[in-house]
Design a protein around this motif. Sequence first.
Motif, PDB file in Angstrom:
ATOM      1  N   UNK A   1       0.823  -1.214   0.000  1.00  0.00           N
ATOM      2  CA  UNK A   1       0.000   0.000   0.000  1.00  0.00           C
ATOM      3  C   UNK A   1       0.855   1.261   0.000  1.00  0.00           C
ATOM      4  N   UNK A   2       0.280   2.308   0.516  1.00  0.00           N
ATOM      5  CA  UNK A   2       0.959   3.610   0.527  1.00  0.00           C
ATOM      6  C   UNK A   2       0.452   4.428   1.700  1.00  0.00           C
ATOM      7  N   UNK A   3       1.215   5.463   2.059  1.00  0.00           N
ATOM      8  CA  UNK A   3       0.828   6.397   3.116  1.00  0.00           C
ATOM      9  C   UNK A   3       1.327   7.779   2.750  1.00  0.00           C
ATOM     10  N   UNK A   4       0.505   8.780   3.069  1.00  0.00           N
ATOM     11  CA  UNK A   4       0.872  10.179   2.860  1.00  0.00           C
ATOM     12  C   UNK A   4       1.537  10.677   4.142  1.00  0.00           C
ATOM     13  N   UNK A   5       2.757  11.163   4.032  1.00  0.00           N
ATOM     14  CA  UNK A   5       3.493  11.614   5.215  1.00  0.00           C
ATOM     15  C   UNK A   5       2.907  12.928   5.739  1.00  0.00           C
ATOM     16  N   UNK A   6       2.922  13.119   7.071  1.00  0.00           N
ATOM     17  CA  UNK A   6       2.230  14.277   7.663  1.00  0.00           C
ATOM     18  C   UNK A   6       2.881  15.621   7.371  1.00  0.00           C
ATOM     19  N   UNK A   7       4.198  15.634   7.143  1.00  0.00           N
ATOM     20  CA  UNK A   7       4.863  16.917   6.928  1.00  0.00           C
ATOM     21  C   UNK A   7       5.075  17.660   8.239  1.00  0.00           C
ATOM     22  N   UNK A   8       5.671  18.839   8.123  1.00  0.00           N
ATOM     23  CA  UNK A   8       5.959  19.676   9.289  1.00  0.00           C
ATOM     24  C   UNK A   8       5.560  21.120   8.980  1.00  0.00           C
ATOM     25  N   UNK A   9       4.690  21.715   9.804  1.00  0.00           N
ATOM     26  CA  UNK A   9       3.994  21.124  10.944  1.00  0.00           C
ATOM     27  C   UNK A   9       2.854  20.218  10.499  1.00  0.00           C
ATOM     28  N   UNK A  10       2.426  19.344  11.380  1.00  0.00           N
ATOM     29  CA  UNK A  10       1.359  18.397  11.052  1.00  0.00           C
ATOM     30  C   UNK A  10       0.039  19.156  10.997  1.00  0.00           C
ATOM     31  N   UNK A  11      -0.744  18.991   9.938  1.00  0.00           N
ATOM     32  CA  UNK A  11      -2.052  19.660   9.887  1.00  0.00           C
ATOM     33  C   UNK A  11      -2.941  19.202  11.036  1.00  0.00           C
ATOM     34  N   UNK A  12      -3.771  20.085  11.566  1.00  0.00           N
ATOM     35  CA  UNK A  12      -4.614  19.707  12.705  1.00  0.00           C
ATOM     36  C   UNK A  12      -5.544  18.531  12.412  1.00  0.00           C
ATOM     37  N   UNK A  13      -6.012  18.397  11.178  1.00  0.00           N
ATOM     38  CA  UNK A  13      -6.973  17.347  10.826  1.00  0.00           C
ATOM     39  C   UNK A  13      -6.298  16.114  10.232  1.00  0.00           C
ATOM     40  N   UNK A  14      -4.994  16.002  10.410  1.00  0.00           N
ATOM     41  CA  UNK A  14      -4.310  14.836   9.840  1.00  0.00           C
ATOM     42  C   UNK A  14      -4.568  13.605  10.702  1.00  0.00           C
ATOM     43  N   UNK A  15      -4.940  12.508  10.027  1.00  0.00           N
ATOM     44  CA  UNK A  15      -5.159  11.211  10.673  1.00  0.00           C
ATOM     45  C   UNK A  15      -4.385  10.180   9.871  1.00  0.00           C
ATOM     46  N   UNK A  16      -3.437   9.516  10.543  1.00  0.00           N
ATOM     47  CA  UNK A  16      -2.577   8.562   9.832  1.00  0.00           C
ATOM     48  C   UNK A  16      -3.396   7.463   9.162  1.00  0.00           C
ATOM     49  N   UNK A  17      -4.420   7.001   9.846  1.00  0.00           N
ATOM     50  CA  UNK A  17      -5.246   5.936   9.248  1.00  0.00           C
ATOM     51  C   UNK A  17      -6.032   6.461   8.054  1.00  0.00           C
ATOM     52  N   UNK A  18      -6.487   7.714   8.131  1.00  0.00           N
ATOM     53  CA  UNK A  18      -7.270   8.259   7.023  1.00  0.00           C
ATOM     54  C   UNK A  18      -6.448   8.537   5.782  1.00  0.00           C
ATOM     55  N   UNK A  19      -5.136   8.701   5.926  1.00  0.00           N
ATOM     56  CA  UNK A  19      -4.281   8.966   4.778  1.00  0.00           C
ATOM     57  C   UNK A  19      -3.367   7.783   4.482  1.00  0.00           C
ATOM     58  N   UNK A  20      -3.809   6.631   4.859  1.00  0.00           N
ATOM     59  CA  UNK A  20      -3.105   5.387   4.552  1.00  0.00           C
ATOM     60  C   UNK A  20      -3.971   4.567   3.585  1.00  0.00           C
ATOM     61  N   UNK A  21      -3.362   4.060   2.517  1.00  0.00           N
ATOM     62  CA  UNK A  21      -4.065   3.283   1.480  1.00  0.00           C
ATOM     63  C   UNK A  21      -3.628   1.832   1.610  1.00  0.00           C
ATOM     64  N   UNK A  22      -4.605   0.951   1.728  1.00  0.00           N
ATOM     65  CA  UNK A  22      -4.304  -0.456   1.984  1.00  0.00           C
ATOM     66  C   UNK A  22      -3.578  -1.119   0.825  1.00  0.00           C
ATOM     67  N   UNK A  23      -3.955  -0.806  -0.392  1.00  0.00           N
ATOM     68  CA  UNK A  23      -3.334  -1.478  -1.541  1.00  0.00           C
ATOM     69  C   UNK A  23      -3.243  -0.514  -2.716  1.00  0.00           C
ATOM     70  N   UNK A  24      -2.102  -0.578  -3.400  1.00  0.00           N
ATOM     71  CA  UNK A  24      -1.863   0.220  -4.602  1.00  0.00           C
ATOM     72  C   UNK A  24      -1.358  -0.750  -5.670  1.00  0.00           C
ATOM     73  N   UNK A  25      -2.117  -0.895  -6.730  1.00  0.00           N
ATOM     74  CA  UNK A  25      -1.753  -1.820  -7.800  1.00  0.00           C
ATOM     75  C   UNK A  25      -0.855  -1.103  -8.803  1.00  0.00           C
ATOM     76  N   UNK A  26       0.357  -1.603  -8.925  1.00  0.00           N
ATOM     77  CA  UNK A  26       1.334  -0.992  -9.828  1.00  0.00           C
ATOM     78  C   UNK A  26       1.303  -1.732 -11.163  1.00  0.00           C
ATOM     79  N   UNK A  27       0.150  -1.671 -11.810  1.00  0.00           N
ATOM     80  CA  UNK A  27      -0.029  -2.339 -13.093  1.00  0.00           C
ATOM     81  C   UNK A  27      -0.410  -1.376 -14.194  1.00  0.00           C
ATOM     82  N   UNK A  28      -0.225  -0.103 -13.956  1.00  0.00           N
ATOM     83  CA  UNK A  28      -0.572   0.892 -14.961  1.00  0.00           C
ATOM     84  C   UNK A  28      -1.972   1.451 -14.810  1.00  0.00           C
ATOM     85  N   UNK A  29      -2.767   0.924 -13.875  1.00  0.00           N
ATOM     86  CA  UNK A  29      -4.117   1.439 -13.655  1.00  0.00           C
ATOM     87  C   UNK A  29      -4.083   2.619 -12.686  1.00  0.00           C
TER      88      UNK A  29
END
Length: 419
Positions: free
Chosen positions: A214-242
């Motif tokens: 999968x993939x995850x979006x890093x929070x950056x600095x400073x962390x946005x107030x509404x950032x949620x690690x689970x909400x910006x984490x993707x369980x699966x990313x298919x690297x097949x051109x789609x």
Amino acid sequence: MPTSPTVRPATPPTVWLARGRHLGSAAEDSVLRTLRRLKDSQDIDDFLELPEAEDAPERVVEARWRAPGEVTVRARLALALASAGGQEWTLAAEAEQPWDPAWPSPATMFWPDDPDATWDRDVATGLRFRGVNPLPEDDKDVRRVLRDAVRSPWNIHFVVHEAMTPDHRGREALARWLPPGLRHRVIEHRAAPQQLRVVNWALEDFGVQVPRGGAVVLPGTPVPPDYDAAGFSVRSVFLDGSEPEGLVAALTAFAALPRPLPEGGQAALTGLREEWHLLTLEEELARERRLVAMYAEALEAMTKSRDLYREAAERAHEALAAYRESAGAAPPRQPSEAPALSPLRQLTRTLERLKGTAKTLRPSPAGTDGGGDRPATTAPEPDGGPDAPAGITGADTPAGTAGPDDGDRPAKTRGPERG
């Protein structure tokens, strides 16, 4: 006591900000060629290269174009020498409406949209915006790169884990699926299948993890107030051109979060708003009208101040003249009486007078005549003897000063006579 960090203002929704590094030495020539080409094709309205000052640390180029819907966009690119080589650039753009990620990227208005161009490098990590950036093989280098990525305040970083080695379709950058307004603000990090444990170990300090495959979006600095690690984490990313729809949605949502201006962003935005030179005829006319109105207000304020000063001066002269007239008509002032003595001084003088009176009333001591303190032995002889002062005789003795029987008083003895 440690001081709290300064709170930066939030990035306005109408503003687009990015920063990068150009590896070559001809960054200005590349920018001007792109702007001339876009102006000739009427993709932009106009551009302006500001004159170079002798002590200016950077070169500035301005451009103006219209986004879909006839929304005017103004942008300002500043070029400065980079400490690591090449030239750093800071791009600030502002639209008349909240920024739409579907609008053309301001970066492509200044830089050539060529895959081989060397202007698209992240300042914090040195990695490319539009390419795939594999993580280093050394564990320490992986941790350093991801730490720099998390601490980057300007751009958006995300990590993708390859569940298995992809083919040529999966090796293409995923940024091509993003809206045009995000393609040049996002940096993709690729983790090989065997690097999952190392990546999560490096990201553990920041509270995020990469799912397997999968993939995850890093929070950056400073962390946005509404950032949620689970909400910006993707369980699966298919690297097949789609199209990775879940990842695109996560990156788009993260870019829409309210975030404070990065360090240096306030200066870039201030330069765009307050030091803008590329004006249309209507804008120049409006600016001149504002200047005329401002000067008129200043002149009116000066006129009112002058009138008030003149009125105050006239009143002061009238008051002075009235005072002089009243002073001339008044009778001359009599000298004031001697100041009254204080009670203590009066008592002192009274005691002095009483003391003098007591001396005069004191009785004469024995052996003296009634005339005073003069001794009797020096008294003159009766009836004006040879030793008596002139004009003094026995008849001059006041009545009542002698005793009742003067003849009975024995005569005073004299000393023996000298032969």
